[in-house]
Design an enzyme around this catalytic site. Structure first.
Site, PDB file in Angstrom:
ATOM      1  N   GLN A 264     -10.774   1.349  -2.548  1.00 28.90           N
ATOM      2  CA  GLN A 264     -10.077   0.740  -1.418  1.00 28.90           C
ATOM      3  C   GLN A 264      -9.208   1.786  -0.706  1.00 28.90           C
ATOM      4  OE1 GLN A 264     -10.492  -2.526  -0.385  1.00 28.90           O
ATOM      5  NE2 GLN A 264      -9.267  -1.913   1.370  1.00 28.90           N
TER       6      GLN A 264
ATOM      7  N   ASP B  92     -19.871   1.360   0.403  1.00 25.95           N
ATOM      8  CA  ASP B  92     -19.194   1.389   1.710  1.00 25.95           C
ATOM      9  C   ASP B  92     -19.997   2.185   2.743  1.00 25.95           C
ATOM     10  OD1 ASP B  92     -16.900  -0.138   1.952  1.00 25.95           O
ATOM     11  OD2 ASP B  92     -15.596   1.358   1.004  1.00 25.95           O
TER      12      ASP B  92
ATOM     13  N   LYS C 276     -12.836  -9.335  -2.057  1.00 22.19           N
ATOM     14  CA  LYS C 276     -14.105  -8.727  -2.488  1.00 22.19           C
ATOM     15  C   LYS C 276     -14.496  -9.228  -3.887  1.00 22.19           C
ATOM     16  CE  LYS C 276     -13.227  -4.885   0.556  1.00 22.19           C
ATOM     17  NZ  LYS C 276     -12.750  -3.541   0.828  1.00 22.19           N
TER      18      LYS C 276
END
Ligand code: NAD
Length: 286
Positions: free
Chosen positions: A98, A121, A54
């Site tokens: 995460q 997200d 990422k």
């Protein structure tokens, strides 16, 4: 029939190159670049590798990123307090924590702590609700990547029968909703579906998101279908495989995505797209 392969790596690269140009224009207009903040807790190697990917993608497209690495022993309160600081930080556009988190931390609380406007997200309940209500929202990255692959491959969705196998909150359900929004007739199949083959054989568009390696055999694919394989699992051979038995499915499908190099790279690319979207919305809100 031998299927056309939708190459997620190539498509991701093309999209990221487009974003590079867009970010340079945004910087010229607003005086700064979009900034993604990524929090990783602990030292799980798979999570570390995802996070590296990422940060690398952010550097490629020319956006700013902040990597915040916390020890596995960090308390839930400390993590929540850090998220609150990032929510209030005008220089941060996107926040990603995460997953999975260590057991002593409640992931739901953490997701709910992220400001919906910075939730790259698309996991915050406000964004999930807005997705299902058809309102403006942050769309989760993997489902968004699936739709982008269909779009860029020129696959018409409206009026088609789409079968999604897998009903998780992060993939199956949102993919089904996005396909519905694109006017497909959607069947959402899962582990308790009685005759999976009878369902998949109806699919003009088949999205597999189960994690069951090789679940979808060629004889379960409708001739001419577009097959999008979200699944990733490590097989007995030590290699990565998808939910779809690639060789046999290629004989019947018109389009197919490989694993690896299919949906995976698209997920990270859509994270970049979501960060840019958060940035633009925030700039417009100012
Ligand atoms: P999950 O475990 O939360 O959900 C799996 C779903 O598949 C469940 O709804 C279950 O009912 C269904 N399922 C399981 N076995 C089945 C079977 N034999 N027949 C029919 N349905 C079955 O998983 P998830 O988080 O949605 O992830 C699914 C897969 O996609 C995993 O392999 C995961 O690694 C992968 N994934 C890939 C990406 C990517 O970027 N490519 C992103 C997220 C998840």
């Amino acid at each position: 029939m031998s299927a056309t392969i939708i190459d997620g790596k190539d498509l991701s690269l093309a999209l990221k190159d487009e974003m590079k140009v867009q970010i340079a224009q945004l910087e010229a207009k607003y005086g700064r670049k979009p900034c993604l903040s990524v929090i990783i807790v602990g030292e799980d190697p798979a999570s570390q590798s995802y996070v590296r990917g990422k940060i690398k993608a952010a550097a490629y497209v020319g956006m700013d990123s902040r990597l915040i690495e916390l020890p596995a022993s960090v308390s839930q309160d400390e993590l929540l307090s850090l998220i609150r600081d990032l929510n209030a930080d005008g220089g941060v556009d996107g926040i990603l924590v995460q997953l999975p988190l260590p057991k002593h931390i409640d992931s739901n609380l953490v997701i709910e702590a992220i400001a919906p406007a910075k939730d790259v997200d698309g996991f915050h309940p406000v964004n999930v609700a807005n997705l299902w209500l058809g309102l403006d929202c942050m769309v989760p990255c993997t489902p968004k990547g699936v739709m982008k692959m269909l779009e860029r491959a020129g696959i018409e969705v409206a009026g088609k029968t789409a079968v999604v196998v897998g009903r998780s909150n992060i993939v199956g359900k949102p993919v089904a909703k996005l396909l519905l929004d694109a006017n497909a007739t959607v069947i959402l199949a899962h582990s308790r579906t009685k005759d999976l083959k009878a369902m998949t054989l109806q699919a003009d568009i088949l999205v597999a998101a189960t994690g069951a390696i090789g679940l979808i055999k060629g004889d379960m694919v409708k001739p001419g279908a577009a097959v999008i394989d979200v699944g990733i699992g490590r097989g007995a051979d030590g290699k990565l495989h998808g939910d779809v038995d690639f060789e046999s499915a290629c004989e019947r499908a018109a389009y197919i995505t490989p694993v690896p190099g299919g949906v995976g790279p698209m997920t990270i690319t859509m994270l970049m797209a979501n960060t840019i979207e958060c940035f633009i919305k925030r700039m417009h809100a100012c």
